[in-house]
Design a protein around this motif. Structure first.
Motif, PDB file in Angstrom:
ATOM      1  N   VAL A  71       5.064 -13.736  76.252  1.00  0.00           N
ATOM      2  CA  VAL A  71       6.174 -12.891  75.819  1.00  0.00           C
ATOM      3  C   VAL A  71       6.924 -12.341  77.025  1.00  0.00           C
ATOM      4  O   VAL A  71       8.158 -12.253  77.019  1.00  0.00           O
ATOM      5  CB  VAL A  71       5.688 -11.760  74.889  1.00  0.00           C
ATOM      6  CG1 VAL A  71       4.475 -11.072  75.445  1.00  0.00           C
ATOM      7  CG2 VAL A  71       6.772 -10.720  74.652  1.00  0.00           C
ATOM      8  N   THR A 120      -0.233 -12.526  74.376  1.00  0.00           N
ATOM      9  CA  THR A 120      -0.341 -12.043  75.756  1.00  0.00           C
ATOM     10  C   THR A 120      -1.542 -12.604  76.521  1.00  0.00           C
ATOM     11  O   THR A 120      -1.513 -12.664  77.743  1.00  0.00           O
ATOM     12  CB  THR A 120      -0.408 -10.502  75.811  1.00  0.00           C
ATOM     13  OG1 THR A 120      -1.440 -10.052  74.929  1.00  0.00           O
ATOM     14  CG2 THR A 120       0.915  -9.874  75.416  1.00  0.00           C
ATOM     15  N   ASP A 121      -2.606 -12.982  75.810  1.00  0.00           N
ATOM     16  CA  ASP A 121      -3.787 -13.496  76.522  1.00  0.00           C
ATOM     17  C   ASP A 121      -4.005 -14.978  76.271  1.00  0.00           C
ATOM     18  O   ASP A 121      -5.124 -15.468  76.382  1.00  0.00           O
ATOM     19  CB  ASP A 121      -5.035 -12.706  76.107  1.00  0.00           C
ATOM     20  CG  ASP A 121      -5.278 -12.790  74.606  1.00  0.00           C
ATOM     21  OD1 ASP A 121      -4.367 -13.226  73.879  1.00  0.00           O
ATOM     22  OD2 ASP A 121      -6.377 -12.409  74.161  1.00  0.00           O
ATOM     23  N   LYS A 122      -2.923 -15.708  75.939  1.00  0.00           N
ATOM     24  CA  LYS A 122      -3.109 -17.101  75.557  1.00  0.00           C
ATOM     25  C   LYS A 122      -2.721 -18.103  76.646  1.00  0.00           C
ATOM     26  O   LYS A 122      -3.057 -19.268  76.549  1.00  0.00           O
ATOM     27  CB  LYS A 122      -2.296 -17.409  74.289  1.00  0.00           C
ATOM     28  CG  LYS A 122      -2.674 -16.530  73.094  1.00  0.00           C
ATOM     29  CD  LYS A 122      -4.137 -16.693  72.721  1.00  0.00           C
ATOM     30  CE  LYS A 122      -4.516 -15.888  71.494  1.00  0.00           C
ATOM     31  NZ  LYS A 122      -5.304 -14.688  71.812  1.00  0.00           N
ATOM     32  N   GLY A 164       2.214  -8.796  70.814  1.00  0.00           N
ATOM     33  CA  GLY A 164       1.172  -8.949  71.819  1.00  0.00           C
ATOM     34  C   GLY A 164       0.171 -10.057  71.531  1.00  0.00           C
ATOM     35  O   GLY A 164      -0.745 -10.288  72.318  1.00  0.00           O
ATOM     36  N   ALA A 165       0.356 -10.785  70.414  1.00  0.00           N
ATOM     37  CA  ALA A 165      -0.617 -11.825  70.055  1.00  0.00           C
ATOM     38  C   ALA A 165      -0.735 -12.901  71.132  1.00  0.00           C
ATOM     39  O   ALA A 165      -1.814 -13.450  71.349  1.00  0.00           O
ATOM     40  CB  ALA A 165      -0.234 -12.465  68.720  1.00  0.00           C
ATOM     41  N   MET A 214       2.325 -13.685  81.021  1.00  0.00           N
ATOM     42  CA  MET A 214       2.067 -13.555  79.591  1.00  0.00           C
ATOM     43  C   MET A 214       3.272 -14.178  78.886  1.00  0.00           C
ATOM     44  O   MET A 214       4.412 -13.898  79.263  1.00  0.00           O
ATOM     45  CB  MET A 214       1.919 -12.085  79.191  1.00  0.00           C
ATOM     46  CG  MET A 214       0.769 -11.376  79.901  1.00  0.00           C
ATOM     47  SD  MET A 214       0.412  -9.731  79.231  1.00  0.00           S
ATOM     48  CE  MET A 214       1.907  -8.832  79.632  1.00  0.00           C
TER      49      MET A 214
END
Lengths: 247, 111, 523
Positions: free
Chosen positions: C104, C87-89, C84-85, C102
């Protein structure tokens, strides 16, 4: 009977684990990396790359940049797991190495940390909508498996103690092909069964992510495209061996 | 393929409204396209469209925005010779929207 | 056209965090898809004209071929642990809330098919590991969401394994092209470069006329005869720049800047009409064959013109392709003067001259501008300038500080390796994806709003043709003017004092209607 069953299970699982990892590493190392794609800024030399990878392996540097909670839980879990595995060396060595004796207490604390880290990761997987969205059943099951292994191990230390002298004799017996009886202790059998399952699942699942880092071109390539011409032969044969599902 | 309708004839255009057959262009067609683009053609609009067509005829491409601005400056005066004025005429961009009305292909690339 | 409601912050109001995580809105961007390439566009660059009958078998075969030939793709598809690293990038996720944006989740669109056909777990326990058959719905989803990735590599920075969604989306596009489902914007453009030498379709006569026109402009403005040579054999330097530099605003002002720098130091240089394009859309569609083909044009031009060096103009992905891939795909370049890096970036060239004190500037000429700098994604995370890691951040900033008194960086978590894409990269700079472009620009625009509020920043400088065009288009949606974006070498051009140049405002005014007011402030 029980002893033979578990002996066979462990021999089998070990072979699957070793062969699986070896196969994956062979596969990665023989797949060409045709272009230079390090994520920059990247080190300019091989030595620098070694340092970059070491920082990733030891500190989870990129993950730290990304998300402090995932980093915390993930790092605590992995560090805990490492210490726990080191602690378990006492069941496979005779005499037990000095440093393994010395780190026994640390290994115990580590087992709690490991389970706590796993619970943290699982909580995020359940409660953070973004991570819940990307989770498949197997992602939950693997966490459950690891937690069950940790908890059953702790139970043998704090709840229902098992005959660890006999357990050690069993494993040394496996190593020296001189089988010794395995105690028929339910918690122990649960623990060992789950470990066998983990060993078998490991090479065919995402659990085998460690080698991936070392073969990841965005991390393992030095940034020297202008200094050294990068040439990698491209294979032309498709993945026949695996493309078996004929569709 | 979608098409513009005018006086009983049809002129095919692509997904974005650029006509496929450049020879099919006429002033009437330009008015039809402009209507489609919700633009009312004034003398200034025609000035741009005609310049684009002349330029295209010579060079097989639409002029750089800067060249167009220079032309507008020459013909309409300094205060109109800027990008903003062109956008006031053709809100969707002088290069793309004006080319569409002028029956020229759409400029492609990072533009 | 799509109606968008993006509220512009009122002065004094707190500006939302550029990286603020939105609530998930499943399917929010499921409707977004670019126009399909026509059969002519497809066939011109070696792909089937339309969706082939046996597309499913061919797509799976192509996936197998790509995985077998790319360690990156194989490792990336295997290794993800769904931590999940990332997911907000992604800026497209931040701007749209669509969970399939996201990183991934975007990778999983391809990964689920890879797992189904190429992994033990996916073959025998598909439901357990999220493996799925390749169906028409999946193919459509690929087309939609792999054209919502600008291949900016921001996710790769944060992934613990360096998994790069750009590689995955390039592979997916390559697979789609190979079964006849290509994207119009990219594929039409690649065909144009093969035919005309550039994305625009600019032919030699028009090219020459444009350059001559610029020479006139510069002379009118400065009184100095600065040349923009085309196809001059025996020149030392071949300049390869995005063709937008010959066409669009503010790109063309950057081109004038390069010309003035070359002129000032008496460099012998030329542009080629045969290789008049730095951009390489072959990269966007993951096609090494096309990428190489386009690069061989540059090699041929360099050989034919007998140059000693190749310098690239301001273009983000072009610099990635040139810096990392040119030597591999079109090299070796033994015929060039190897005392210079092959290739070199125009910013490296100008920076070296500034270091040597070879350029004269009057910084006050840029005093009407309060500037910030946008790190272009491909330059930031996929290339380097100079001889130290991170030179790609320092060198453009050093140039800007040398020519401008008022420079302010945007918040630290939105620049350098953490930079947000402009929202139009990776082959998405097309009108049919405008909604996506506007929404994807949100993080960058909020960061710019922040420095506008904190430091009164008025302009943003960029070193990429795509960024410049994208900003000019979307900035009005965020409360800026379309001409608030400038080229880095436009700033150089504004401040440089050429030998014999007219100085003093009055002279300028007399000198002409095409005077300096054009440059940036007025429009």
């Amino acid at each position: 009977m029980l002893t033979s069953l578990y002996a066979v299970l462990f021999y089998g699982a070990t072979m699957v684990l070793v062969a699986g990892i070896a196969y994956r590493v062979w596969q990665y190392s023989t797949t060409p990396a045709p272009l230079k794609i390090p994520t920059t800024p990247a080190p300019l030399t091989r030595g620098g790359v070694a340092v970059r990878l070491a920082r990733e392996v030891v500190l989870f540097e990129s993950l730290f940049k990304a998300n402090k909670w995932i980093w915390l839980f993930g790092w605590v879990f992995h560090a805990g797991l490492l210490l726990v595995l080191m602690r378990h060396l006492r069941y496979f060595t005779e005499p037990v190495w000095g440093w393994v004796v010395l780190m026994q207490p640390a290994g115990l604390y580590a087992s709690f940390a490991m389970v706590a880290g796993l619970l943290g990761l699982w909580a995020r997987r359940i409660f953070v909508p973004r991570i819940r969205y990307i989770s498949a059943p197997s992602d939950h099951l693997m966490l459950a498996l690891l937690i069950a292994i940790g908890v059953s191990g702790l139970a043998m230390r704090y709840v229902a103690r098992t005959d660890i002298v006999a357990v050690k004799a069993f494993f040394l017996g496996l190593i020296y092909f001189d089988w010794q009886p395995l105690p028929a202790d339910p918690v122990l059998l649960i623990h060992l069964t789950l470990v066998v399952a983990l060993m078998v699942i490991f090479p065919v699942s995402k659990l085998l992510h460690g080698p991936g880092l070392f073969f990841s071109p965005s991390r393992n390539q030095p940034d020297d495209a202008r200094e050294r011409r990068h040439v990698a032969p491209s294979l032309t044969t498709p993945l026949r061996a695996e493309a078996g599902a004929k569709r | 393929m979608a098409a513009y309708q005018m006086n009983g004839t049809t002129v095919e255009h692509d997904e974005e409204g650029y006509i496929l057959e450049l020879n099919a262009w006429s002033e009437e067609l330009a008015k039809v396209i402009a209507e489609d683009e919700k633009i009312e053609m004034t003398d200034e609009h025609w000035e741009v469209v005609n310049f684009l067509r002349d330029y295209y005829e010579e060079y097989q491409i639409a002029p750089a925005v800067r060249v167009l601005i220079k032309q507008i400056k020459k013909s309409m005066g300094k205060e109109k010779g800027n990008n903003k004025y062109l956008y006031a005429l053709f809100p969707y961009g002088p290069a793309k929207q004006a080319c569409k009305i002028a029956g020229l292909p759409k400029p492609t690339g990072c533009v | 056209m799509v109606e968008l409601k993006i509220r512009q912050p009122v002065p004094g109001e707190e500006i939302p965090d550029p990286a603020a995580i939105p609530a998930l809105v499943p399917g929010a961007m499921a409707h977004s898809r670019p126009y399909l390439a026509s059969p002519e566009h497809q066939e011109a660059i070696g792909f089937p004209g339309e969706l082939v009958d046996d597309w499913k078998e061919r797509a799976i075969g192509k996936l197998g071929e790509l995985v077998a030939n790319s360690r990156a793709l194989r490792v990336y598809l295997d290794t993800c642990v769904k931590c999940g690293a990332c997911t907000d990038k992604c800026h497209y996720f931040l701007g749209t809330g669509d969970p399939k944006n996201m990183p991934v989740a975007r990778q999983d669109l391809l990964r689920k098919v890879y797992r189904r056909y190429f992994t033990f777990a996916g073959k025998y326990f598909p439901w357990l590991v999220g493996a799925e058959d390749l169906t028409e719905e999946v193919l459509d989803e690929w087309y939609s969401y792999f054209h919502q990735c600008s291949q900016c590599r921001r996710c790769s920075v944060y992934c613990p394994y360096g998994i790069d969604t750009a590689e995955v989306s390039m592979a997916a596009r390559e697979i789609m092209d190979s079964v006849g489902k290509g994207q119009k914007y990219c594929n039409e453009i690649i065909g144009k470069v093969m035919k005309f030498g550039n994305n625009l379709g600019l032919q030699e006569k028009a090219h020459r006329a444009t350059l001559e026109d610029l020479e006139e402009d510069i002379e009118d403005e400065t009184g100095v005869a600065v040349r923009l040579p085309l196809d001059e054999k025996g020149a030392d330097i071949l300049l390869v720049t995005p063709s937008a530099d010959f066409f669009a605003e503010p790109h063309i002002d950057g081109l004038i800047g390069y010309a003035k720098v070359f002129h000032h130091v008496g460099a012998s240089w030329t542009i080629s009409s045969y290789a008049s394009e730095a951009a390489n859309f072959g990269m966007f569609i993951g096609s090494q064959d096309n990428m190489r083909e386009l690069m061989l044009r540059i090699r041929k031009a360099a050989e034919d013109l007998g140059v000693k060096r190749i310098i690239f103009g301001e273009c983000g992905h072009a610099w990635r392709a040139a810096y990392n891939f040119l030597d591999t795909l079109a090299g070796p370049f033994d015929f060039l003067d190897r005392r210079y890096p092959v290739p070199q970036h125009i910013c490296e060239y100008t920076y070296d001259l500034i270091q040597k004190g070879a350029l004269n500037f009057d910084k006050s000429l840029n005093d009407d501008i309060r500037l910030t700098f946008h790190d272009s994604c491909n330059v930031s995370r996929a290339s380097r300038m100079g001889d130290k890691p991170g030179g790609q951040y320092e060198i453009p900033r050093a140039i800007l500080r040398a020519v401008c008194n008022h420079f302010y960086d945007m918040p630290a978590d939105t620049i350098r390796e953490a930079t947000f894409c402009c929202g139009g990269g990776g082959g998405l700079l097309t009108d049919d994806l405008l909604e996506l472009r506007i929404k994807g620009a949100q993080p960058r625009m909020r960061a710019m709003q922040q420095v506008a509020q904190d430091h009164g920043v008025t302009h943003i400088a960029a070193i990429c043709a795509i960024c410049k065009t994208q900003f000019a288009k979307v900035m009005p949606e965020y409360g800026f003017e379309m001409d608030d974006v400038v080229s880095v070498h436009q700033m150089v051009s504004n401040a440089i004092l050429l030998d014999g140049q007219n100085t003093g405002g009055e002279e300028d005014d007399e000198d002409g209607e095409d005077g300096a007011e054009r440059a940036v402030s007025g429009g």
